[in-house]
Design an enzyme around this catalytic site. Sequence first.
Site, PDB file in Angstrom:
ATOM      1  N   GLU B  51       0.846  -1.188   0.000  1.00  0.00           N
ATOM      2  CA  GLU B  51       0.000   0.000   0.000  1.00  0.00           C
ATOM      3  C   GLU B  51       0.879   1.234   0.000  1.00  0.00           C
ATOM      4  O   GLU B  51       1.757   1.376   0.840  1.00  0.00           O
ATOM      5  CB  GLU B  51      -0.869   0.036   1.247  1.00  0.00           C
ATOM      6  N   ASP B  62      -6.831  10.023   9.072  1.00  0.00           N
ATOM      7  CA  ASP B  62      -5.527   9.585   9.564  1.00  0.00           C
ATOM      8  C   ASP B  62      -5.170  10.220  10.897  1.00  0.00           C
ATOM      9  O   ASP B  62      -5.534  11.360  11.176  1.00  0.00           O
ATOM     10  CB  ASP B  62      -4.439   9.908   8.532  1.00  0.00           C
TER      11      ASP B  62
END
Lengths: 407, 274
Positions: B51, B62
Site C-alpha cells: 500500500e 488519519d
Amino acid sequence: MENKSLKNSLKNGPDENGNFGVFGGRFVAETLMPLILALQNEYEKAKNDKTYQAELSALNSTYTGRPSPLYFAERLTNELGGAKIYFKREELNHTGSHKINNCLGQILLAKRMGRTRIIAETGAGQHGVATATVCARFGLPCVIYMGATDVERQAPNVFRMKLLGAEVISVSAGAGTLKDAMNEALRDWVTNVDDTYYLIGTAAGPHPYPAMVRDFQSIIGHELREQFLKVEGKLPDAIVACIGGGSNAIGIFHTFLDDREVKLYGAEAGGYGLEVENGHAASMSGGKPGVLHGNRTYLLQDEDGQILEGHSISAGLDYPGVGPEHSFLKDSGRVNYAPITDKEALEAFQICTKLEGIIPALESAHGLAQVIKLAPTMDKEQTIVLNLSGRGDKDVETVGKHLGVEL
Amino acid sequence: MSENRIKKAFEKCKNENRAAFMPFITAGYPDIKTSQAIMDGFPKAGADIIEVGMPFSDPMADGPIIEAAGHVALKNGQTLQKTLDMVASFRQKDTETPVILMGYYNPIYIFGVDNFLSEAKKAGIDGLIVVDLPSEEDDELCLPALKAGIDFIRLTTPTTNDKRLKTVLKNSSGFIYYVSITGITGSKIANYDKVEEAVKRIKSQTELPVCVGFGIKTPDDAKVIAKHADGVVVASVLIKVLGDSLENKKATDKSVNIVLEIVRSLAKGVRQAR
C-alpha cells in the site's frame, strides 16, 4: 406557467444526493456514512413535525430574541450619499451573532436522535460560543475544536466557551485555523460514532448539513422580507453579506433567489489581496472547484490539489472553502461574489462604529465594506440591506493591534 | 486483464493457508529516495501486497503519525505525479507484487480522473483506496476505475450494518478492507473478538477476500488478526519507526533496514497465525 417557474427556481437544491448542480455531495469516510444518512432521515422527519417546529420557534423568540430588528442606518446613508442602507441586526441575537439560529435547530435534532455528546468546530469562536450556549441550555457535554491561532486572536470567546462549560481543544496542525479545527472535529466524530452529534456551524460539509444549516438560517431572509415590505413597501434593491463558509449569507439570500430584481452580493475575505499567493481566503474569487470536508465546492488549493491555508484578518472568514450552494450560485451568476481586503474591512469597522454606534464583527465589516463601495453608485431611492451578522466586541483587541494601540 | 495481480496474490496465500501481509509506506516520506528503497525492499521482507499512501494536506481519517509524514513529503515537493513515478519505478523491478494507492480524492480530482487512471494503469497500479469516496459517490472514480481495469477497494467499518454492507459491496473489487475500529489510523484495537466476528459477517456476504487494517502494531497483533482475516494491513507503526530513525529530520543509512526489519517480523507473525 407556475410549474415552469418552479422548475427553473434556484431554490430547488439540493437533489436527494445533496447536489447543488455539480457542487455538494457526500464525500466522507464510510464510518460516517450511516451517521449522515441517519441525520438526513431525522431532519426530514423533524421538518414536518409541528412539535419540533413549535419548540424551535419558541426558543427563537424567547431565548434568542427574534425577530432581529431591521435598522435604518441613517448617518451612514447620508455619509455615503447614495442608496438607503439598512442593517438586519443579527448581532443583537443572544450570543452576539446569527450562529445561534443554527445551533438551536441542531441541538433539538441531536436531542431527538438521543445523542449525548456534542462536538463542533469554530473559527472566530462565534459558533463555538453559540454551541456551548445551547449545550449549557440543554445540559449536554460539549467539546469545541478551535485552531491554535484562533484561540490566540479570539481569546474572549475562548473564555466564554469555558464559562459555558465547554471543553475547548486547541488544534495546532496546519495554520491552526478553521480548516484544521474541522479536520480534528471530523476525527473526533469518526472515533465517537455511538454517542456524538457533530454540530457543524456553517452551510458546508456533507449532505444534509449545507441544506439543513441553510434552512435554520433562512429565518433571517424570511423576517427581512416581511420587515422590509412593511417599511419600504417593496423588496430591497440589494442585499449584502459576508462569506466564510457562508451560513449568514445563504440565510439572508435564500428566500430572495427567485426575486431577480433583488441583487445579491457576497463579500469574501480578500486578506492582503487576491494577487498575494496564499494571502487571502476568497475561495470563489481566487480558488477552483475541489473536494474537501465532505463536499465539492470552490477551494483554495495548489496545482496538485493540496489545500492552502488562506489568510484573513477575520478568524470567521479564514477558511479555504465555502458552502456548496454558494459555489452553485456563483456559477449560475445569481450572486455577485467579490473580495474585500483586510484593510477595507478595518476601515468599514471604524466607520460603522463612529457613525452608527454599532461595533460590527470583523466578518460583518467585510459585508459593510462592500456596502460602502456599492451605496454611492446607487440612486437615493434605492435600498441596500446588510446582514450585520455579528457584533465586534470579540475583535476589539485584534483591531487595536492593527491600529497600533496596545490594550 | 488476465494478469490480475491482486487475485493471484490472494490465491497464492490461500494455497499456503495464510493471510496476506500488506505493509504501507507514505510516498515521499521522509524523501523520495528512501520511500522508494523501502517499497522496493518490501516484497523480499515478506509483503504480499503493497500500500502506497498518497500524501494529502487534510487527511481526515488519519492519525497524527501518518498526517505528519504526509506533510513532510508535501513539504519536500511530493506530488501525485511523483507518487505514480515511484510505483512505475518499482514495477520495472517487480512485476508480481500488487500495488494499491491509498489516499483522498481531491488530488486525483485535480489531476483529472481519466488522466489519473491511464497514468496509474501505465505505472502498474492494481487498486485504489480512496477514503472520502463512499458508495454514494461511485460515479466519481469507482466506476471509471473498474472500467479501466483497476480495482476499487472499499472500506467497511464497525458502523457498516448488514443493510449498508450490501451497498458497500456492490461495486467493490479486489478485496474488502475492514477498518477494525471507529477512529483514525494509529489508534488501538479494543476488542479482537469483535474484529473476528465482523470479518466472518462480511465474508458470509462476499466472495472477495477480507483484510483488516487500523490498529495493528505488533507481530502478536498481526498473528491474532491473521487467524481469520485474508489479509493484514500495517501502516502507522512502520511510519513511526521510520520517523524515529531520522536524524535532523533526514534518513540515515540505517532507516530503510530498520523499517524492513519490522516488516519481516510482522510478516512472520502473519505466517505463524494458522
